[in-house]
Design an enzyme around this catalytic site. Structure first.
Site, PDB file in Angstrom:
ATOM      1  N   HIS A 132       0.500  -1.166  -0.182  1.00  0.00           N
ATOM      2  CA  HIS A 132      -0.482   0.070  -0.049  1.00  0.00           C
ATOM      3  C   HIS A 132       0.833   1.343   0.104  1.00  0.00           C
ATOM      4  O   HIS A 132       0.655   2.693  -0.410  1.00  0.00           O
ATOM      5  CB  HIS A 132      -0.825   0.180   1.246  1.00  0.00           C
ATOM      6  CG  HIS A 132      -2.157  -0.918   1.606  1.00  0.00           C
ATOM      7  ND1 HIS A 132      -2.783  -1.400   0.394  1.00  0.00           N
ATOM      8  CD2 HIS A 132      -2.108  -2.070   2.174  1.00  0.00           C
ATOM      9  CE1 HIS A 132      -3.792  -2.249   0.673  1.00  0.00           C
ATOM     10  NE2 HIS A 132      -3.589  -2.627   1.623  1.00  0.00           N
ATOM     11  N   ASP A 168      -3.439 -10.513  -1.704  1.00  0.00           N
ATOM     12  CA  ASP A 168      -3.905 -10.266  -1.132  1.00  0.00           C
ATOM     13  C   ASP A 168      -5.914 -10.279  -0.864  1.00  0.00           C
ATOM     14  O   ASP A 168      -5.669  -9.573  -2.067  1.00  0.00           O
ATOM     15  CB  ASP A 168      -2.906  -8.912  -0.228  1.00  0.00           C
ATOM     16  CG  ASP A 168      -3.268  -8.006   1.595  1.00  0.00           C
ATOM     17  OD1 ASP A 168      -1.737  -8.286   1.917  1.00  0.00           O
ATOM     18  OD2 ASP A 168      -4.210  -7.720   1.420  1.00  0.00           O
ATOM     19  N   HIS A 170      -6.643  -7.266  -0.181  1.00  0.00           N
ATOM     20  CA  HIS A 170      -7.051  -5.628  -0.136  1.00  0.00           C
ATOM     21  C   HIS A 170      -5.766  -5.611  -1.247  1.00  0.00           C
ATOM     22  O   HIS A 170      -4.797  -5.793  -1.965  1.00  0.00           O
ATOM     23  CB  HIS A 170      -6.135  -4.659   0.353  1.00  0.00           C
ATOM     24  CG  HIS A 170      -6.463  -5.024   2.746  1.00  0.00           C
ATOM     25  ND1 HIS A 170      -6.052  -5.834   3.263  1.00  0.00           N
ATOM     26  CD2 HIS A 170      -7.896  -4.931   2.852  1.00  0.00           C
ATOM     27  CE1 HIS A 170      -6.608  -5.877   4.457  1.00  0.00           C
ATOM     28  NE2 HIS A 170      -7.583  -4.673   4.084  1.00  0.00           N
ATOM     29  N   ASP A 257      -4.474 -12.476   4.229  1.00  0.00           N
ATOM     30  CA  ASP A 257      -5.480 -11.645   4.637  1.00  0.00           C
ATOM     31  C   ASP A 257      -6.922 -12.230   4.262  1.00  0.00           C
ATOM     32  O   ASP A 257      -8.048 -11.932   4.846  1.00  0.00           O
ATOM     33  CB  ASP A 257      -5.597  -9.864   5.205  1.00  0.00           C
ATOM     34  CG  ASP A 257      -5.260  -9.582   4.037  1.00  0.00           C
ATOM     35  OD1 ASP A 257      -4.669 -10.199   2.592  1.00  0.00           O
ATOM     36  OD2 ASP A 257      -4.522  -8.247   4.353  1.00  0.00           O
TER      37      ASP A 257
HETATM   38 ZN   LIG Z   1      -4.292  -6.753   2.894  1.00  0.00          ZN
END
Ligand SMILES: [Zn+2]
Length: 392
Positions: A132, A168, A170, A257
């Site tokens: 990120h 992931d 995200h 995650d």
């Molecule tokens: Zn994540």
């Protein structure tokens, strides 16, 4: 020069100093328990373990701006704090933040350079995957973007086709942003839709800049997507693109995650499917990139049961010695968990899920929300690569 037979593992306990403090979801405990489990399985003897050093500013500047680096080094949230993404609950400033963050980058840069140069065929940095982080700000628990800097380091040495695969939960927004308009890097992110989770981006139509249309690939999955649909998605998107594009290097981010137990996301993936995803990426690298593969960790906040097993499986795949899912977790590791936390760790390396799926080539269902997500992505990017969105 022939590549060393043994794959590379980037690790030193100093990486545990990347620590946002008590109560923060990204606890270094997850890496500690992972490395204990990796060790208990005897994997350290099968890997070339290298302790990464923090990278210098010039290397960080392949992606990050010096002004931001200076703020991180000064442990200064700035004014106002939000400007640099530092300070606040997600990315609180901590002591030696620059050194700890730059050391993670050092691991992924060492990994990508070794693999790109042909010194190693595969490498893994479990502490990496800070996908990120942006050029001039921290975001989503990520200070410096080790993945983007690692890829940029390979580009600086002449790489022309780097495939990035991010599983992931995200959206891998920072890596995508770094190479948004660069056709040398094909980024693929398979994630829970931004409609219901951070960072709120990464939709099928987001396909790259004007010089690199089709080189940012996003699959936005509905909440509660489970194993078979998730694996089917990865295969239906990554396989045809890798086959067509023939990357020289594969870099992947294995944030754990997406697991059903993860406290901050809503996908329903098992450790068995996470293991299967690692094997799929390894296989893609073998078939289309002469085996050249760099893997990283990433998110993952179910600290005891999920992350250590998911990433030990990942490390084992990189080592060329996948662990049978039915294997019991070693008694030494269970003892370690018990002594440290006063609780039981998982007894086996499986959750009893089959990790099988129906491949896209056997047909799709326009009524199925995951198939619709896959189709939207294929329609958005496949024509840019001369591929038919509807057939293999
Ligand atoms: Zn994540």
């Amino acid at each position: 020069m022939a590549a060393d037979e043994r794959a590379m593992l980037l690790w030193t306990p100093e990486l545990l100093s990347y620590d946002f403090g008590p109560g923060h979801p990204m606890s270094p405990l997850r890496l500690r328990l992972t490395m204990e489990l990796v060790s208990a399985f005897g994997l350290l003897d099968r890997l070339d373990v290298v302790a990464p050093e923090p990278v210098d500013d010039a290397t960080l500047r392949l992606v990050h701006e010096q002004e931001y680096i200076d703020h991180v080094r000064a442990e200064d949230a700035g004014d106002p704090p939000s400007r640099w993404g530092l300070g606040g609950p997600d990315n609180p400033v901590f002591a030696h933040m620059h050194e700890a963050s730059a050391r993670i980058v050092g691991g992924t840069v060492a990994a990508t350079r070794a693999v790109w140069r042909g010194e190693k065929v595969r490498a893994v940095n479990p502490a990496g995957g800070m996908h990120h982080a942006m050029a001039r700000s921290a975001s989503g628990f990520c200070v410096y973007n080790d993945v983007a800097v690692g890829i940029a380091a390979a580009l600086a040495e002449g790489a022309e086709r780097v495939l990035y695969v991010d599983v992931d939960a995200h959206h891998g927004d920072g890596v995508e942003r770094a190479f948004w308009d660069d056709p040398r890097v094909l980024t693929i992110s398979v994630h829970q839709t931004g409609q219901s989770v951070f960072p709120g981006t990464g939709y099928a139509q987001d396909a790259g800049g004007p010089r690199a249309r089709g080189f940012a690939v996003n699959v936005a999955l509905p909440p509660r997507t489970a194993d078979a649909a998730w694996l089917r998605t990865i295969e239906a998107i990554v396989e045809p693109l890798a086959q067509e594009w023939r990357p020289q290097l594969v870099v992947s981010q294995h944030g754990a995650d997406a697991h059903g137990r993860d406290p901050i996301t809503d996908l329903d993936i098992s450790v068995d499917a996470q293991r299967a995803a690692a094997l799929m990426v390894c296989d893609l690298a073998e078939r289309f990139a002469e085996g050249r593969w760099v893997a990283t960790g990433g998110g993952g906040y179910d600290l005891v049961s999920t992350v250590p097993r998911a990433w030990t499986h990942l490390v084992a795949v990189v080592a060329g010695a996948p662990i049978d899912p039915g294997s019991p977790t070693p008694p030494a590791w269970l003892e370690y968990v018990g002594d440290l936390l006063g609780r039981d760790g998982p007894a086996t390396m499986t959750e009893g899920r089959p990790a099988t799926f129906r491949p896209w080539e056997e047909g799709y269902d326009p009524e199925d929300p995951v198939d619709r997500a896959i189709l939207a992505t294929r329609r958005s990017v496949f024509p840019e690569h001369g591929l038919d969105p509807l057939v293999r």
